[in-house]
Design a protein around this motif. Structure first.
Motif, PDB file in Angstrom:
ATOM      1  N   GLN A 140       0.745  -1.317   0.108  1.00 30.02           N
ATOM      2  CA  GLN A 140       0.210  -0.056  -0.022  1.00 30.02           C
ATOM      3  C   GLN A 140       0.912   1.201  -0.055  1.00 30.02           C
ATOM      4  OE1 GLN A 140      -2.722  -0.514   3.270  1.00 30.02           O
ATOM      5  NE2 GLN A 140      -4.073  -1.821   2.020  1.00 30.02           N
ATOM      6  N   GLY A 141       2.093   1.086   0.349  1.00 31.48           N
ATOM      7  CA  GLY A 141       2.923   2.469   0.294  1.00 31.48           C
ATOM      8  C   GLY A 141       3.866   2.393  -0.993  1.00 31.48           C
ATOM      9  N   VAL A 142       3.713   1.614  -1.786  1.00 27.42           N
ATOM     10  CA  VAL A 142       4.806   1.671  -2.957  1.00 27.42           C
ATOM     11  C   VAL A 142       4.552   2.458  -4.078  1.00 27.42           C
ATOM     12  CG1 VAL A 142       5.730  -0.719  -2.403  1.00 27.42           C
ATOM     13  CG2 VAL A 142       4.111  -0.574  -4.135  1.00 27.42           C
ATOM     14  N   ASP A 143       5.166   2.835  -5.018  1.00 25.39           N
ATOM     15  CA  ASP A 143       4.843   3.586  -6.045  1.00 25.39           C
ATOM     16  C   ASP A 143       4.523   2.826  -7.131  1.00 25.39           C
ATOM     17  OD1 ASP A 143       7.218   2.633  -7.789  1.00 25.39           O
ATOM     18  OD2 ASP A 143       8.509   4.410  -7.047  1.00 25.39           O
ATOM     19  N   ALA A 144       3.808   3.281  -8.026  1.00 24.34           N
ATOM     20  CA  ALA A 144       3.194   2.738  -9.364  1.00 24.34           C
ATOM     21  C   ALA A 144       4.201   1.707 -10.022  1.00 24.34           C
ATOM     22  CB  ALA A 144       2.634   3.619 -10.332  1.00 24.34           C
ATOM     23  N   GLU A 145       5.356   1.989 -10.329  1.00 24.05           N
ATOM     24  CA  GLU A 145       6.192   1.309 -10.997  1.00 24.05           C
ATOM     25  C   GLU A 145       6.689  -0.008 -10.190  1.00 24.05           C
ATOM     26  OE1 GLU A 145      10.624   1.624 -12.840  1.00 24.05           O
ATOM     27  OE2 GLU A 145      10.063   3.327 -12.267  1.00 24.05           O
ATOM     28  N   GLN A 146       6.985   0.214  -9.016  1.00 25.78           N
ATOM     29  CA  GLN A 146       7.290  -0.931  -8.160  1.00 25.78           C
ATOM     30  C   GLN A 146       5.999  -1.765  -7.826  1.00 25.78           C
ATOM     31  OE1 GLN A 146       8.513   1.467  -4.731  1.00 25.78           O
ATOM     32  NE2 GLN A 146      10.043  -0.364  -4.474  1.00 25.78           N
TER      33      GLN A 146
END
Length: 112
Positions: free
Chosen positions: A70-76
Motif C-alpha cells: 500500500q506504500g509503494v509507487d506505481a512502477e514498483q
C-alpha cells in the motif's frame, strides 16, 4: 454480485500480490486461474492447502506484504504484479498507488 468499489478492488489486487509472494516464500505453490478475479489467489490457495501451520505462516506474511504494498509507487507495484502474474498494467498501478497515497495524506491531515 454487486460491483466492487475501488477500495475493495485495489485491496484485493494487492492482497493477491502479497499472497502470491507469501506462498512462494513459504515454499508452497499456486496457479492463477484463467478466469482471474481479485481475491481468487487467497481463496483458492486456502481451499486447497489444509496444513494449518502453513496457512498461518502464509497469511501472516501476506498481511505484512499487503501493508507494505500500500506504500509503494506505481512502477514498483506494476513490477510486483507482473512477477506474480496479477493483471495490473501501468495505468491501473498508477490509480492504485495514487489511491493509497491520497488515503495516507487524508489521514495525516485529519491527525493535525
Amino acid at each position: 454480485m454487486a460491483e466492487m468499489t475501488d477500495n475493495q478492488m485495489f485491496n484485493l489486487l494487492l492482497a493477491d500480490i502479497a499472497m502470491a509472494a507469501a506462498i512462494g516464500t513459504a515454499g508452497s505453490t499456486f496457479e492463477i486461474p484463467q478466469n482471474y478475479a481479485p481475491g481468487i489467489i487467497r481463496d483458492s490457495w486456502l481451499a486447497t492447502v489444509k496444513d494449518d501451520v502453513l496457512q498461518r505462516r502464509v497469511l501472516a506474511l501476506a498481511n505484512a506484504g499487503l501493508g507494505a504494498l500500500q506504500g509503494v509507487d506505481a512502477e514498483q507495484l506494476a513490477k510486483a504484479a507482473e512477477k506474480y502474474g496479477i493483471p495490473i498494467d501501468a495505468p491501473l498501478a498508477e490509480r492504485i498507488s495514487t489511491f493509497f497515497e491520497d488515503k495516507r495524506q487524508a489521514l495525516l491531515r485529519y491527525r493535525r
